[in-house]
Write a protein that holds these residues in place. Sequence first.
Motif, PDB file in Angstrom:
ATOM      1  N   VAL A 157       0.852  -1.177   0.000  1.00 53.25           N
ATOM      2  CA  VAL A 157       0.000   0.000   0.000  1.00 53.25           C
ATOM      3  C   VAL A 157       0.894   1.235   0.000  1.00 53.25           C
ATOM      4  CG1 VAL A 157      -1.680   1.312   1.340  1.00 53.25           C
ATOM      5  CG2 VAL A 157      -1.814  -1.184   1.288  1.00 53.25           C
ATOM      6  N   GLN A 158       0.711   2.094  -0.970  1.00 51.71           N
ATOM      7  CA  GLN A 158       1.387   3.394  -0.971  1.00 51.71           C
ATOM      8  C   GLN A 158       0.326   4.446  -1.183  1.00 51.71           C
ATOM      9  OE1 GLN A 158       1.996   5.957  -3.649  1.00 51.71           O
ATOM     10  NE2 GLN A 158       2.826   7.112  -1.933  1.00 51.71           N
ATOM     11  N   ARG A 159       0.282   5.406  -0.295  1.00 55.89           N
ATOM     12  CA  ARG A 159      -0.668   6.503  -0.417  1.00 55.89           C
ATOM     13  C   ARG A 159       0.039   7.799  -0.058  1.00 55.89           C
ATOM     14  NH1 ARG A 159      -2.756   2.696  -2.209  1.00 55.89           N
ATOM     15  NH2 ARG A 159      -4.861   1.879  -1.928  1.00 55.89           N
ATOM     16  N   ASP A 160      -0.375   8.867  -0.720  1.00 55.32           N
ATOM     17  CA  ASP A 160       0.162  10.183  -0.416  1.00 55.32           C
ATOM     18  C   ASP A 160      -0.675  10.894   0.642  1.00 55.32           C
ATOM     19  OD1 ASP A 160       2.334  10.009  -2.204  1.00 55.32           O
ATOM     20  OD2 ASP A 160       1.044  10.547  -3.883  1.00 55.32           O
ATOM     21  N   SER A 161      -1.792  10.309   1.016  1.00 62.54           N
ATOM     22  CA  SER A 161      -2.701  10.891   1.999  1.00 62.54           C
ATOM     23  C   SER A 161      -2.664  10.068   3.287  1.00 62.54           C
ATOM     24  CB  SER A 161      -4.125  10.897   1.429  1.00 62.54           C
ATOM     25  OG  SER A 161      -5.057  11.103   2.444  1.00 62.54           O
ATOM     26  N   GLU A 162      -2.491  10.752   4.401  1.00 61.87           N
ATOM     27  CA  GLU A 162      -2.443  10.066   5.686  1.00 61.87           C
ATOM     28  C   GLU A 162      -3.736   9.315   5.982  1.00 61.87           C
ATOM     29  OE1 GLU A 162      -1.403  10.942  10.383  1.00 61.87           O
ATOM     30  OE2 GLU A 162      -1.480  12.620   8.974  1.00 61.87           O
ATOM     31  N   GLY A 163      -4.871   9.944   5.705  1.00 61.23           N
ATOM     32  CA  GLY A 163      -6.154   9.300   5.975  1.00 61.23           C
ATOM     33  C   GLY A 163      -6.317   8.006   5.206  1.00 61.23           C
ATOM     34  N   GLU A 164      -5.863   7.980   3.969  1.00 57.49           N
ATOM     35  CA  GLU A 164      -5.961   6.751   3.173  1.00 57.49           C
ATOM     36  C   GLU A 164      -5.053   5.667   3.726  1.00 57.49           C
ATOM     37  OE1 GLU A 164      -5.260   7.754  -0.914  1.00 57.49           O
ATOM     38  OE2 GLU A 164      -7.049   9.005  -1.041  1.00 57.49           O
ATOM     39  N   LEU A 165      -3.874   6.037   4.209  1.00 55.07           N
ATOM     40  CA  LEU A 165      -2.982   5.044   4.824  1.00 55.07           C
ATOM     41  C   LEU A 165      -3.612   4.465   6.089  1.00 55.07           C
ATOM     42  CD1 LEU A 165       0.627   6.513   4.593  1.00 55.07           C
ATOM     43  CD2 LEU A 165      -0.273   4.510   3.418  1.00 55.07           C
ATOM     44  N   VAL A 166      -4.195   5.325   6.893  1.00 56.78           N
ATOM     45  CA  VAL A 166      -4.859   4.882   8.120  1.00 56.78           C
ATOM     46  C   VAL A 166      -5.954   3.869   7.783  1.00 56.78           C
ATOM     47  CG1 VAL A 166      -6.400   5.650   9.976  1.00 56.78           C
ATOM     48  CG2 VAL A 166      -4.301   6.934   9.472  1.00 56.78           C
ATOM     49  N   LEU A 194      -1.822   8.399  11.853  1.00 58.21           N
ATOM     50  CA  LEU A 194      -1.080   7.205  11.452  1.00 58.21           C
ATOM     51  C   LEU A 194      -0.524   6.508  12.695  1.00 58.21           C
ATOM     52  CD1 LEU A 194       0.125   5.357   9.277  1.00 58.21           C
ATOM     53  CD2 LEU A 194       2.077   6.935   9.175  1.00 58.21           C
ATOM     54  N   ARG A 195      -0.002   7.298  13.609  1.00 52.00           N
ATOM     55  CA  ARG A 195       0.513   6.738  14.865  1.00 52.00           C
ATOM     56  C   ARG A 195      -0.585   5.976  15.603  1.00 52.00           C
ATOM     57  NH1 ARG A 195       0.585   6.912  20.102  1.00 52.00           N
ATOM     58  NH2 ARG A 195       2.507   6.902  21.292  1.00 52.00           N
ATOM     59  N   ASP A 196      -1.764   6.579  15.712  1.00 52.86           N
ATOM     60  CA  ASP A 196      -2.865   5.927  16.417  1.00 52.86           C
ATOM     61  C   ASP A 196      -3.295   4.638  15.728  1.00 52.86           C
ATOM     62  OD1 ASP A 196      -2.778   7.946  18.274  1.00 52.86           O
ATOM     63  OD2 ASP A 196      -4.565   8.975  17.521  1.00 52.86           O
ATOM     64  N   SER A 197      -3.290   4.644  14.401  1.00 47.08           N
ATOM     65  CA  SER A 197      -3.639   3.440  13.651  1.00 47.08           C
ATOM     66  C   SER A 197      -2.626   2.331  13.916  1.00 47.08           C
ATOM     67  CB  SER A 197      -3.702   3.771  12.154  1.00 47.08           C
ATOM     68  OG  SER A 197      -3.944   2.615  11.403  1.00 47.08           O
ATOM     69  N   LEU A 198      -1.343   2.687  13.914  1.00 40.91           N
ATOM     70  CA  LEU A 198      -0.302   1.687  14.169  1.00 40.91           C
ATOM     71  C   LEU A 198      -0.320   1.216  15.619  1.00 40.91           C
ATOM     72  CD1 LEU A 198       2.468   3.264  11.964  1.00 40.91           C
ATOM     73  CD2 LEU A 198       1.379   1.025  11.601  1.00 40.91           C
ATOM     74  N   ALA A 199      -0.730   2.077  16.527  1.00 45.56           N
ATOM     75  CA  ALA A 199      -0.861   1.662  17.927  1.00 45.56           C
ATOM     76  C   ALA A 199      -1.948   0.599  18.076  1.00 45.56           C
ATOM     77  CB  ALA A 199      -1.183   2.870  18.806  1.00 45.56           C
ATOM     78  N   ALA A 200      -2.956   0.661  17.223  1.00 42.11           N
ATOM     79  CA  ALA A 200      -4.047  -0.307  17.271  1.00 42.11           C
ATOM     80  C   ALA A 200      -3.780  -1.550  16.420  1.00 42.11           C
ATOM     81  CB  ALA A 200      -5.349   0.356  16.803  1.00 42.11           C
ATOM     82  N   TYR A 201      -2.750  -1.497  15.573  1.00 41.10           N
ATOM     83  CA  TYR A 201      -2.424  -2.645  14.717  1.00 41.10           C
ATOM     84  C   TYR A 201      -1.933  -3.778  15.619  1.00 41.10           C
ATOM     85  CZ  TYR A 201      -0.226  -5.335  10.961  1.00 41.10           C
ATOM     86  OH  TYR A 201       0.145  -6.320  10.094  1.00 41.10           O
ATOM     87  N   PRO A 202      -2.551  -4.963  15.541  1.00 48.84           N
ATOM     88  CA  PRO A 202      -2.298  -6.003  16.534  1.00 48.84           C
ATOM     89  C   PRO A 202      -1.077  -6.889  16.281  1.00 48.84           C
ATOM     90  CG  PRO A 202      -4.001  -6.735  15.034  1.00 48.84           C
ATOM     91  CD  PRO A 202      -3.652  -5.313  14.641  1.00 48.84           C
TER      92      PRO A 202
END
Length: 140
Positions: free
Chosen positions: A46-55, A81-89
């Motif tokens: 996955v490559q995105r230029d938008s943070e929301g899309e990466l999340v 992005l940090r919060d999304s990765l914090a929730a990544y299990p």
Amino acid sequence: MLLVNGPNLGILGRREPEVYGTETLADIEKAVAEEVAERGWDVVSVQRDSEGELVSEINRRPETVGAIVNPGALMIAGWSLRDSLAAYPRPWVEVHISNVWARERFRHDSVIAPLAHGVVVGLGPFGYRLAAQALMHLVD
């Protein structure tokens, strides 16, 4: 396995080759796939230029075995992005092609690095292979 690349990494190969080299993102994706093939892992890139899309992409894939994440400039202030990765299990490794500490001061701090299981920095595109090896070790 999830391979996440942030803003401007889709133009690798032509983006500042003196800093990032001449390998393309497709070259890196192929190298990572080769590295994890022995485990039978598929790579979802996955490559995105938008943070929301990466999340959204990360949040959609909690079942992947782990991740390699190059947040690009989002390392500096990518709080969602940090919060999304914090929730990544699963385990994940942060990677940067250039040595961020040998560059401009604003690149010296990553808001996501404290959450990563490891960080690979400054080894060029080869760093993705090392991150893949580290991830295989972490998932053992």
